[in-house]
Scaffold this active site. Structure first.
Site, short mmCIF file in Angstrom:
data_model
loop_
_atom_site.label_atom_id
_atom_site.label_comp_id
_atom_site.label_asym_id
_atom_site.label_seq_id
_atom_site.Cartn_x
_atom_site.Cartn_y
_atom_site.Cartn_z
N GLY A 155 0.80 -1.18 0.09
CA GLY A 155 -0.02 0.05 -0.10
C GLY A 155 0.78 1.22 0.01
N GLY A 219 0.27 -8.77 -4.32
CA GLY A 219 0.45 -10.21 -4.98
C GLY A 219 1.62 -10.21 -5.92
CG ASP A 274 -1.41 -0.03 8.93
OD1 ASP A 274 -2.15 0.96 8.50
OD2 ASP A 274 -1.98 -1.48 8.49
N GLY A 318 -5.13 1.35 10.15
CA GLY A 318 -4.47 0.33 10.99
C GLY A 318 -5.37 -1.05 10.93
CD GLU A 373 -7.62 0.20 7.64
OE1 GLU A 373 -8.25 0.17 6.68
OE2 GLU A 373 -6.40 -0.22 7.66
CG MET A 431 -8.78 12.23 1.58
SD MET A 431 -10.14 13.39 2.14
CE MET A 431 -9.14 14.76 1.99
NE ARG A 433 -2.95 3.84 1.26
CZ ARG A 433 -3.29 2.53 0.83
NH1 ARG A 433 -3.04 1.54 1.59
NH2 ARG A 433 -3.69 2.56 -0.41
N1 LIG Z 1 4.90 -14.32 2.46
C1 LIG Z 1 5.34 -13.78 1.35
N2 LIG Z 1 6.16 -14.29 0.61
C2 LIG Z 1 6.71 -13.67 -0.49
N3 LIG Z 1 6.11 -12.44 -1.04
C3 LIG Z 1 5.07 -11.70 -0.20
C4 LIG Z 1 4.60 -12.32 0.97
N4 LIG Z 1 3.49 -11.65 1.44
C5 LIG Z 1 3.69 -10.60 0.64
N5 LIG Z 1 4.29 -10.56 -0.43
C6 LIG Z 1 4.51 -10.05 -1.57
O1 LIG Z 1 4.90 -8.61 -0.91
C7 LIG Z 1 4.55 -7.48 -1.82
C8 LIG Z 1 3.38 -6.44 -0.83
O2 LIG Z 1 2.68 -7.33 0.00
P1 LIG Z 1 1.48 -6.68 0.78
O3 LIG Z 1 0.64 -6.36 -0.17
O4 LIG Z 1 1.15 -7.58 1.88
O5 LIG Z 1 2.11 -5.39 1.22
P2 LIG Z 1 2.95 -4.93 2.30
O6 LIG Z 1 4.44 -5.11 1.98
O7 LIG Z 1 2.59 -5.88 3.61
O8 LIG Z 1 2.59 -3.69 2.90
P3 LIG Z 1 1.36 -2.77 3.61
O9 LIG Z 1 0.77 -3.92 4.22
O10 LIG Z 1 2.14 -2.01 4.56
O11 LIG Z 1 0.61 -2.23 2.39
C9 LIG Z 1 3.15 -8.26 -2.92
O12 LIG Z 1 3.69 -8.31 -4.18
C10 LIG Z 1 3.13 -9.64 -2.36
O13 LIG Z 1 2.85 -10.74 -3.18
O1 LIG Z 2 -6.89 -0.48 -0.13
P1 LIG Z 2 -5.31 -1.09 -0.19
O2 LIG Z 2 -4.73 -0.22 -1.00
O3 LIG Z 2 -5.20 -2.55 -0.24
O4 LIG Z 2 -4.86 -0.74 1.31
C1 LIG Z 2 -5.58 -0.68 2.34
C2 LIG Z 2 -4.60 -1.16 3.67
O5 LIG Z 2 -3.21 -0.87 3.36
C3 LIG Z 2 -2.81 -0.41 4.57
O6 LIG Z 2 -2.76 1.13 4.50
C4 LIG Z 2 -1.31 -0.64 4.82
O7 LIG Z 2 -0.52 -0.52 3.78
C5 LIG Z 2 -3.71 -0.74 5.67
O8 LIG Z 2 -3.77 0.26 6.55
C6 LIG Z 2 -4.97 -0.71 4.91
O9 LIG Z 2 -5.92 -1.88 5.23
#
Ligand SMILES: Nc1ncnc2c1ncn2[C@@H]1O[C@H](COP(=O)(O)OP(=O)(O)OP(=O)(O)O)[C@@H](O)[C@H]1O
Ligand SMILES: O=P(O)(O)OC[C@H]1O[C@](O)(CO)[C@@H](O)[C@@H]1O
Ligand SMILES: [Mg+2]
Length: 536
Positions: A155, A219, A274, A318, A373, A431, A433
Site C-alpha cells: 500500500g 500479489g 500502520d 490500522g 479500521e 486522503m 495515505r
Molecule cells: N509471505 C510472502 N512471501 C513472498 N512475498 C510476499 C509475501 N507476502 C506478501 N508478499 C508480496 O509482497 C508484496 C506486498 O505485500 P502486501 O500487499 O502484503 O503489502 P506489504 O508489503 O505488507 O505493505 P502494507 O501491508 O504496508 O501495505 C506483494 O507483491 C506480495 O505478493
Molecule cells: O486498499 P489497499 O490499497 O489495499 O490498502 C489498504 C490497507 O493498506 C494499509 O494502508 C497498509 O498499507 C492498511 O492500513 C489498509 O488496510
C-alpha cells in the site's frame, strides 16, 4: 550464567527465546573485513543454502553470544562474502568526499552495534544488538560496476518518493553510481514491465508528491521469475521498499540470489503507514499520517460541537494495529473514545459504548469517536454475513467498521433511547495515505535511504534498515517479519490514552487485559503463519 533466562528478546513477546540456541562460546577472529570481530562465520555456500532465513538468524545469534562479553548478542545480517569468498574490496569513495572531509568519524567501525534494549537492570546481560548502519571504510562494489534497481510494493505511504529520491541521489552523489533502474508496479514489474532509468534529475522533485512514482501492487511475488529478471538485466543491488509482506518477499529473493551464487546485495526499506513493523522505532510516513489525521478529527469536532447531540466518528487506518488511532487521539485531545483492533469493545449494557456516548453527550453535548479500521471486524462480519475475503497478497479485506458503527449508534439512540443524534461520519483513510511526507518524515526517509545504500555498497545483503532506539541499524529481515508490532494493552502508552480520554477500557479486570493481550499475540502468530501458506 543462564542466558536463556536473563537475555531480553523483547519483540518476540509470545515465546521466550529458545535456550538451546544461546550457546556460550568466544568470538573468533575476523574472517572478512565486512565482519571484523563481531561475527566470524564464513560458511560454505552449499551448507548455507539449505537453511531458512530464520535458521540462519538463529545460527548467527548462537555464534555471537560471548560469556566474557557480558552476554553481548549480535544478530548479524548476511554479507556477500559469506557465500562469495575472495571478493575484491575497494576504498570507499566517501574518503575523498568534500561533504564528509570535515566529519571526524566518516566510517562506522566494524565493532559498532546498536542495542535493542536501552532500559536495562544493573547486572543484566548486554542483550541483543544489531550492526550499526552507515558507510564502511571498504566497499565491495566499484561505482561503474553497480547496476542498481528500486521497487516499491504494497500500500501507499507518505514518504515513498523521498526514499526513492534519496536512494538515487545517495548512490549517485556519494558513490558515483549512475546506472539505476526503477522497477515499475511492484514485484510483478520485474517480469511483466519495462524498467525506467532513474537519475538525480528524474527524481529531483518527486518528494513533493504523494504515492510512488514507480507505482505499486499487491500479489505477484514469483521469486524465480524475479531473480531471473535480476540476473538477465545484470542488476547487482536491489532496493526493496515495502511492508511486512514485501520484506518477506525480499528475504526469498535474497535466498534465491545466494543459492545461485550471484553477487547481488538485497536491501529492504520498511514501509507501512500502520507502524506495525517489528523491531524498528517507527515506520516512515507514520508521523505524517498522525498529523494529517488531526485535520479529520478537528473537522469532526467542529461539526459536532456546532449541533445538538453531535456524534462524530472518524475512521483511521490500522489493519491489525491501532497506532495511528492511538497517537492521533493522544495528540488531538478532542477525542472522547478511541477504538483499536487490539482492544475489544461492546456496544450495549453496563460499561458499553452506547452508555458512554450517552453520558458524554449529557456532559458536553457532543462526542468524537476515533476507530481504527481493523477494530470490531467480528461485529461487522456478523451483521453482513461476510465471507472472509482476501486481497492479492493474502491480506484480509476489511469491512467498513466506521460506517457500521455510525449506523449502530444512530439506530440505538433514535430507536431505543428516542433521542435524535446528529451523526457525522468521516473516512479520511486514503486522503491521509496519499499525501507527501512532512519535514521530519522527509529527513527520516533520507537517513533510511542513505543507510540502505551504505549497507549494500559495503556488501551487506538480506537486511532491513531502520532506527532502533534512535540509531540506524542493519536488521536481519526474518527478525522484522516474524511478528508484527501491535499496541500493547499492558504498556504505558495505552494507559496514557485511557487516562487522557477517560474512556472505558471495556476490559473489566487486569486478568481480562492480560488474557486479551495473550489473545492478540496468539492471533498474530496464527495470522503470520497463515500468510506464509497463502502467499504466492
Ligand atoms: N509471505 C510472502 N512471501 C513472498 N512475498 C510476499 C509475501 N507476502 C506478501 N508478499 C508480496 O509482497 C508484496 C506486498 O505485500 P502486501 O500487499 O502484503 O503489502 P506489504 O508489503 O505488507 O505493505 P502494507 O501491508 O504496508 O501495505 C506483494 O507483491 C506480495 O505478493
Ligand atoms: O486498499 P489497499 O490499497 O489495499 O490498502 C489498504 C490497507 O493498506 C494499509 O494502508 C497498509 O498499507 C492498511 O492500513 C489498509 O488496510
Ligand atoms: Mg502488510
Amino acid at each position: 550464567m543462564d542466558l536463556s533466562i536473563a537475555l531480553p528478546f523483547p519483540s518476540i513477546t509470545t515465546k521466550p527465546f529458545p535456550s538451546h540456541l544461546l550457546l556460550s562460546r568466544p568470538l573468533f577472529p575476523s574472517s572478512s573485513p565486512g565482519r571484523s570481530l563481531l561475527s566470524t562465520r564464513n560458511p560454505s555456500s552449499s551448507r548455507h543454502n539449505h537453511r531458512t532465513p530464520r535458521q540462519r538468524l538463529r545460527r548467527r545469534v548462537s555464534a555471537a553470544v560471548d560469556d566474557d562479553d557480558g552476554g553481548f548478542v549480535l544478530e548479524d545480517v548476511p554479507h556477500l562474502s559469506d557465500f562469495l569468498p575472495n571478493l575484491p574490496l575497494y576504498p570507499n569513495p566517501l574518503e575523498k568526499s568534500q561533504a564528509y572531509a570535515i566529519v571526524k568519524q566518516t566510517f562506522v567501525g566494524q565493532e559498532d552495534a546498536v542495542a535493542q534494549q536501552v532500559v536495562v537492570h544493573k547486572g543484566s546481560p548486554r542483550g541483543v544488538h544489531f550492526r550499526r548502519a552507515g558507510p564502511r571504510e571498504k566497499v565491495y562494489f566499484k561505482p561503474d560496476e553497480v547496476r542498481a534497481c528500486v521497487v516499491t510494493c504494497g500500500g501507499l505511504c507518505p514518504g515513498i518518493n523521498t526514499v526513492i529520491r534519496e536512494i538515487v541521489c545517495g548512490l549517485n552523489y556519494m558513490y558515483g553510481v549512475d546506472d539505476i533502474l526503477g522497477i515499475v508496479g511492484g514485484y510483478r514489474g520485474f517480469y511483466s514491465k519495462n524498467t525506467v532509468k532513474l537519475t538525480p534529475k528524474v527524481v529531483n522533485d518527486i518528494h513533493k508528491r504523494g504515492g510512488t512514482t514507480l507505482l505499486t501492487s499487491r500479489g505477484g511475488h514469483d521469486t524465480v521469475k524475479i531473480v531471473d529478471s535480476i540476473q538477465d538485466r545484470g542488476i547487482n543491488q536491489v532496493y526493496i521498499i515495502g511492508g511486512d509482506g514485501t520484506q518477506k518477499g525480499a528475504a526469498l529473493i535474497h535466498e534465491e540470489v545466494e543459492k545461485r551464487g550471484m553477487k547481488v546485495a538485497v536491501a529492504g526499506i520498511p514501509k507501512t503507514i500502520d507502524n506495525d513493523i517489528a523491531v524498528i522505532d517507527k515506520s516512515f510516513g507514520f508521523d505524517t499520517a498522525v498529523e494529517e489525521a488531526q485535520r479529520a478529527i478537528n473537522a469532526a469536532h467542529v461539526e459536532v460541537e456546532c449541533v445538538e447531540n453531535g456524534v462524530g466518528v472518524v475512521k483511521l487506518m490500522g489493519r491489525y494495529s491501532g497506532f495511528i488511532a492511538m497517537h492521533a487521539t493522544l495528540a488531538s485531545r478532542d477525542v472522547d473514545c478511541c477504538l483499536i483492533p487490539e482492544s475489544p469493545f461492546y456496544l450495549e449494557g453496563q460499561g458499553g459504548l452506547f452508555q458512554f456516548i450517552e453520558s458524554r453527550m449529557k456532559e458536553n453535548g457532543h462526542v468524537v469517536i476515533v476507530i481504527a479500521e481493523g477494530a470490531g471486524q467480528e461485529f461487522v462480519a456478523q451483521s453482513i454475513h461476510d465471507v472472509n475475503q482476501k486481497d492479492a497478497s493474502g491480506n484480509r479485506l476489511l469491512l467498513d467498521v466506521g460506517l457500521w458503527l455510525s449506523h449502530k449508534i444512530k439506530d440505538h439512540f433514535t430507536q431505543v433511547r428516542e433521542m435524535d443524534v446528529n451523526m457525522k461520519y468521516i473516512d479520511p483513510t486514503y486522503m491521509i495515505r496519499a499525501i507527501p511526507s512532512n519535514a521530519s518524515d522527509n529527513i527520516y526517509c533520507t537517513l533510511l535511504a542513505q543507510s540502505a545504500v551504505h549497507g549494500a555498497m559495503a556488501g551487506y545483503t538480506g537486511f532491513t534498515v531502520g532506527p532502533v532506539n534512535g540509531k540506524h541499524a542493519y536488521i536481519p529481515i526474518a527478525r522484522v517479519t516474524e511478528t508484527q508490532n501491535t499496541v500493547r494493552l499492558t504498556d504505558r502508552m495505552w494507559a496514557r490514552l485511557l487516562s487522557s480520554t477517560n474512556q472505558p477500557s471495556f476490559l473489566n479486570s487486569c486478568d481480562d487485559i492480560l488474557l486479551q493481550q495473550e489473545r492478540v499475540d496468539r492471533d498474530m502468530v496464527d495470522m503470520i503463519h497463515k500468510m506464509k501458506i497463502t502467499s504466492t
